[in-house]
Design a protein around this motif. Sequence first.
Motif, PDB file in Angstrom:
ATOM      1  N   LYS A  28       0.833  -1.197   0.000  1.00 18.22           N
ATOM      2  CA  LYS A  28       0.000   0.000   0.000  1.00 18.22           C
ATOM      3  C   LYS A  28       0.880   1.264   0.000  1.00 18.22           C
ATOM      4  O   LYS A  28       0.645   2.203  -0.771  1.00 18.22           O
ATOM      5  CB  LYS A  28      -0.911  -0.007   1.233  1.00 18.22           C
ATOM      6  CG  LYS A  28      -1.889   1.149   1.288  1.00 18.22           C
ATOM      7  CD  LYS A  28      -2.605   1.182   2.631  1.00 18.22           C
ATOM      8  CE  LYS A  28      -3.120   2.574   2.927  1.00 18.22           C
ATOM      9  NZ  LYS A  28      -3.609   2.696   4.312  1.00 18.22           N
ATOM     10  N   GLY A  29       1.899   1.266   0.843  1.00 17.38           N
ATOM     11  CA  GLY A  29       2.825   2.406   0.887  1.00 17.38           C
ATOM     12  C   GLY A  29       3.521   2.619  -0.452  1.00 17.38           C
ATOM     13  O   GLY A  29       3.705   3.749  -0.908  1.00 17.38           O
ATOM     14  N   HIS A  30       3.867   1.525  -1.079  1.00 19.71           N
ATOM     15  CA  HIS A  30       4.535   1.586  -2.378  1.00 19.71           C
ATOM     16  C   HIS A  30       3.594   2.175  -3.442  1.00 19.71           C
ATOM     17  O   HIS A  30       4.000   3.022  -4.250  1.00 19.71           O
ATOM     18  CB  HIS A  30       4.983   0.177  -2.766  1.00 19.71           C
ATOM     19  CG  HIS A  30       6.155   0.153  -3.698  1.00 19.71           C
ATOM     20  ND1 HIS A  30       7.118  -0.818  -3.692  1.00 19.71           N
ATOM     21  CD2 HIS A  30       6.509   0.997  -4.682  1.00 19.71           C
ATOM     22  CE1 HIS A  30       7.996  -0.576  -4.632  1.00 19.71           C
ATOM     23  NE2 HIS A  30       7.656   0.520  -5.252  1.00 19.71           N
ATOM     24  N   VAL A  55       6.038  -3.472  -7.263  1.00 19.69           N
ATOM     25  CA  VAL A  55       4.827  -3.757  -6.481  1.00 19.69           C
ATOM     26  C   VAL A  55       4.277  -5.130  -6.864  1.00 19.69           C
ATOM     27  O   VAL A  55       3.873  -5.922  -6.010  1.00 19.69           O
ATOM     28  CB  VAL A  55       3.755  -2.675  -6.708  1.00 19.69           C
ATOM     29  CG1 VAL A  55       2.431  -3.080  -6.073  1.00 19.69           C
ATOM     30  CG2 VAL A  55       4.208  -1.344  -6.139  1.00 19.69           C
ATOM     31  N   ASP A  56       4.293  -5.398  -8.150  1.00 16.31           N
ATOM     32  CA  ASP A  56       3.809  -6.682  -8.635  1.00 16.31           C
ATOM     33  C   ASP A  56       4.597  -7.838  -8.003  1.00 16.31           C
ATOM     34  O   ASP A  56       4.029  -8.853  -7.603  1.00 16.31           O
ATOM     35  CB  ASP A  56       3.952  -6.711 -10.161  1.00 16.31           C
ATOM     36  CG  ASP A  56       3.134  -7.822 -10.761  1.00 16.31           C
ATOM     37  OD1 ASP A  56       1.909  -7.806 -10.559  1.00 16.31           O
ATOM     38  OD2 ASP A  56       3.717  -8.712 -11.398  1.00 16.31           O
TER      39      ASP A  56
ATOM     40  N   HIS B  30      -8.322  -1.347  -3.077  1.00 17.92           N
ATOM     41  CA  HIS B  30      -8.451  -2.801  -3.092  1.00 17.92           C
ATOM     42  C   HIS B  30      -7.493  -3.431  -2.063  1.00 17.92           C
ATOM     43  O   HIS B  30      -7.864  -4.343  -1.323  1.00 17.92           O
ATOM     44  CB  HIS B  30      -8.161  -3.305  -4.500  1.00 17.92           C
ATOM     45  CG  HIS B  30      -8.813  -4.613  -4.811  1.00 17.92           C
ATOM     46  ND1 HIS B  30      -9.247  -4.976  -6.050  1.00 17.92           N
ATOM     47  CD2 HIS B  30      -9.085  -5.682  -4.021  1.00 17.92           C
ATOM     48  CE1 HIS B  30      -9.762  -6.180  -6.028  1.00 17.92           C
ATOM     49  NE2 HIS B  30      -9.675  -6.641  -4.805  1.00 17.92           N
ATOM     50  N   VAL B  31      -6.271  -2.919  -2.019  1.00 23.84           N
ATOM     51  CA  VAL B  31      -5.286  -3.425  -1.043  1.00 23.84           C
ATOM     52  C   VAL B  31      -5.793  -3.151   0.383  1.00 23.84           C
ATOM     53  O   VAL B  31      -5.683  -4.020   1.269  1.00 23.84           O
ATOM     54  CB  VAL B  31      -3.896  -2.789  -1.273  1.00 23.84           C
ATOM     55  CG1 VAL B  31      -2.938  -3.126  -0.134  1.00 23.84           C
ATOM     56  CG2 VAL B  31      -3.319  -3.247  -2.613  1.00 23.84           C
ATOM     57  N   GLU B  32      -6.377  -1.973   0.593  1.00 24.70           N
ATOM     58  CA  GLU B  32      -6.935  -1.670   1.916  1.00 24.70           C
ATOM     59  C   GLU B  32      -8.058  -2.648   2.271  1.00 24.70           C
ATOM     60  O   GLU B  32      -8.190  -3.075   3.426  1.00 24.70           O
ATOM     61  CB  GLU B  32      -7.463  -0.219   1.953  1.00 24.70           C
ATOM     62  CG  GLU B  32      -6.319   0.794   1.969  1.00 24.70           C
ATOM     63  CD  GLU B  32      -6.758   2.230   1.684  1.00 24.70           C
ATOM     64  OE1 GLU B  32      -5.970   3.143   1.941  1.00 24.70           O
ATOM     65  OE2 GLU B  32      -7.893   2.424   1.170  1.00 24.70           O
TER      66      GLU B  32
END
Lengths: 98, 98, 98, 98
Positions: A28-30, A55-56, B30-32
């Motif tokens: 998420k940070g990325h 990220v992937d 989505h990640v959240e």
Amino acid sequence: MTEPCCGHGLRLEGSVREDARRRLLSVKGHVEGILRMLEDETVYCVDILKQVKAVDGALSKVGTLILQSHLKHHVVTAHERGDEDRIVEELMEILKYR
Amino acid sequence: MTEPCCGHGLRLEGSVREDARRRLLSVKGHVEGILRMLEDETVYCVDILKQVKAVDGALSKVGTLILQSHLKHHVVTAHERGDEDRIVEELMEILKYR
Amino acid sequence: MTEPCCGHGLRLEGSVREDARRRLLSVKGHVEGILRMLEDETVYCVDILKQVKAVDGALSKVGTLILQSHLKHHVVTAHERGDEDRIVEELMEILKYR
Amino acid sequence: MTEPCCGHGLRLEGSVREDARRRLLSVKGHVEGILRMLEDETVYCVDILKQVKAVDGALSKVGTLILQSHLKHHVVTAHERGDEDRIVEELMEILKYR
């Protein structure tokens, strides 16, 4: 209090769940970092592509960890539980184009 | 005021940059969502794996859009600019294991 | 007469083995076709890339079929046999970058 | 005597064509090896999966070499030739799910 989801009672193992959370917080940070890069109208395509690829990779690592835990805790015991058809079908769906 | 990054002056096209931002905001959301799922200690491995796969697909789509724009605006003109060696090398690095 | 390989006695199921053979014969024919294309010194890169991609897809399909059979016949019963550590390790090795 | 295919006159570079041929001959030999393995009715799924994965890797390497040559010889000059729309479209088609 916590009811097993879906009635099958199979749960992601606690330590893997924690590890996945830590890693997804980092993902998420990325992603937020890439969003900041994209605010710069002079940003270069390849610099974004490199970050998207990174990220992937981090996301794939999360998937690999959970998959390994799932195999170890749920798939190898599926025949004993009698839910092997569902387990195999679910797994094939996830591994498609992985 | 905005200086071209890295001296080469190649920039991600504005409309693609906007599209990428919108998509990455959605990826972040989505990640959240997955992070919230992981707070539930009864969450099932495969439900997380499905979400991770979905995010991965959304991320790939962002990569594809930027790659297409990069090819169209920078790669096909590389020989004219004289930076084709760098352009090809960068691209091969990104396409590795893609 | 035929001794199970490696002492573990796990075998690729007969019908899947036959299906895999048929598909790999077709893959071999396809590769031979590409080899013939490559004899033509005017052949175009993208025409070869398309064929390589098609062979790759056919090969993935073979892998998917065998993987599904392996999950169904050997992985879901691993805990009962007591070889789950080896089974999971082998599988993770194969699924890496798949 | 040899007419350029498709009228565009773009050809896979000679040395890459030779390299691709050598590698595809090796891929063909490898597939034949798997076919022989599949004649053994005691063959183990994972042993085939490992070989399929190895062939897949060799095939990807062929694709990567040709792609690199294509980028270097045809894509970076596309705007000068005026066929950039076709070149980009073709490339995106090939890179899809690569």
